[in-house]
Design a protein around this motif. Structure first.
Motif, mmCIF file in Angstrom:
data_model
loop_
_atom_site.group_PDB
_atom_site.id
_atom_site.type_symbol
_atom_site.label_atom_id
_atom_site.label_comp_id
_atom_site.label_asym_id
_atom_site.label_seq_id
_atom_site.Cartn_x
_atom_site.Cartn_y
_atom_site.Cartn_z
ATOM 1 N N GLY A 15 0.800 -1.222 0.000
ATOM 2 C CA GLY A 15 0.000 0.000 0.000
ATOM 3 C C GLY A 15 0.829 1.266 0.000
ATOM 4 O O GLY A 15 0.279 2.368 0.103
ATOM 5 N N THR A 16 2.141 1.144 -0.152
ATOM 6 C CA THR A 16 3.016 2.312 -0.114
ATOM 7 C C THR A 16 2.732 3.276 -1.255
ATOM 8 O O THR A 16 2.668 4.495 -1.060
ATOM 9 N N THR A 17 2.570 2.754 -2.468
ATOM 10 C CA THR A 17 2.287 3.613 -3.617
ATOM 11 C C THR A 17 0.952 4.324 -3.440
ATOM 12 O O THR A 17 0.843 5.540 -3.655
ATOM 13 N N ALA A 18 -0.077 3.581 -3.037
ATOM 14 C CA ALA A 18 -1.403 4.170 -2.830
ATOM 15 C C ALA A 18 -1.360 5.256 -1.760
ATOM 16 O O ALA A 18 -1.996 6.303 -1.898
ATOM 17 N N ALA A 19 -0.613 5.013 -0.698
ATOM 18 C CA ALA A 19 -0.518 5.985 0.389
ATOM 19 C C ALA A 19 0.185 7.264 -0.072
ATOM 20 O O ALA A 19 -0.262 8.376 0.231
ATOM 21 N N GLU A 20 1.279 7.121 -0.808
ATOM 22 C CA GLU A 20 2.027 8.297 -1.262
ATOM 23 C C GLU A 20 1.192 9.122 -2.234
ATOM 24 O O GLU A 20 1.147 10.358 -2.137
ATOM 25 N N ILE A 21 0.520 8.462 -3.156
ATOM 26 C CA ILE A 21 -0.329 9.180 -4.106
ATOM 27 C C ILE A 21 -1.473 9.879 -3.379
ATOM 28 O O ILE A 21 -1.831 11.020 -3.688
ATOM 29 N N SER A 22 -2.061 9.211 -2.401
ATOM 30 C CA SER A 22 -3.164 9.805 -1.641
ATOM 31 C C SER A 22 -2.705 11.045 -0.891
ATOM 32 O O SER A 22 -3.421 12.057 -0.835
#
Length: 219
Positions: A186-193
């Protein structure tokens, strides 16, 4: 998949549908499949302790056979047509969900895009936006750093790897759905969010084909 014609609303025959690794009980925030949880609406301990910056993840499948192989073939072996059926199945899963004002894909760095010739997340997003009749934008979010593949890194290194690598161009609407193929940590999703919310977005939904499962002991 067997490629048999199907008369149902799905692009996959009933036998193949039954063999797919559908997610049952899952965290209602991050979509991590729960192993021992029995409730239909649960929040996993990780999200309870530290809520992620995204508001909800929707994922129909666990990232395992045969979905993992289909995604790998589509992503790295030039078989992008395999994404069509997966996008259709995700679209069906989204029918009764809260709809955003805009759909965007997880972007690729320009160099990575030139190497691969297409962004699998963008192909998925375009198919879904047509199915759901929601606006699509492929330019709102860009990736300015050509970072190493996330799969090669541990959780801590993944966070550092993506820091400041995404940028929002312009003002996002109140709610946005971000489309990708797989979520692991979920790192990518978190950074984009974080980037989208810093730019003024209030609700960020993550729509993915498959979620890597991590065992959770809830009760």
């Amino acid at each position: 998949m067997c490629r048999l014609n199907t008369a149902s609303d799905t692009p996959v025959c009933h036998e193949c549908l039954a063999d797919l690794p559908w997610i049952g009980t899952a965290c209602q925030r991050c979509a991590n499949p729960t192993i021992t949880g029995k409730l239909s609406r649960v929040i996993c301990p990780t999200c309870q302790k530290k809520p992620p910056p995204f508001d909800q993840v929707i994922a129909p499948f666990e990232y395992r056979f045969p979905v993992d192989q289909l995604i790998q073939l589509a992503k790295f072996n030039g078989q992008a047509h395999l994404l069509n059926s997966l996008a259709e199945l995700l679209s069906l899963q989204l029918q009764d969900k809260t709809m955003p004002e805009l759909i965007i894909p997880v972007p690729l760095h320009q160099k990575r895009l030139q190497e691969r010739q297409y962004n699998q997340a963008a192909l998925l997003a375009k198919k879904i936006t047509r199915n759901l009749d929601i606006p699509f934008n492929n330019r709102l979010l860009i990736k300015t750093e050509n970072t190493p593949h996330q799969a090669e890194l541990d959780r801590k290194a993944r966070r550092k790897n993506l820091r400041n690598s995404f940028h929002c161009i312009g003002s996002p609407p109140h709610s946005v759905a971000v489309v990708d193929d797989v979520m692991t940590t979920g790192t990518t999703a978190a950074e984009i969010s974080r980037v989208l919310k810093a730019a003024g977005c209030q609700k960020v939904y993550i729509w993915i084909i498959a979620r890597t499962a991590k065992e959770l002991h809830l009760f």
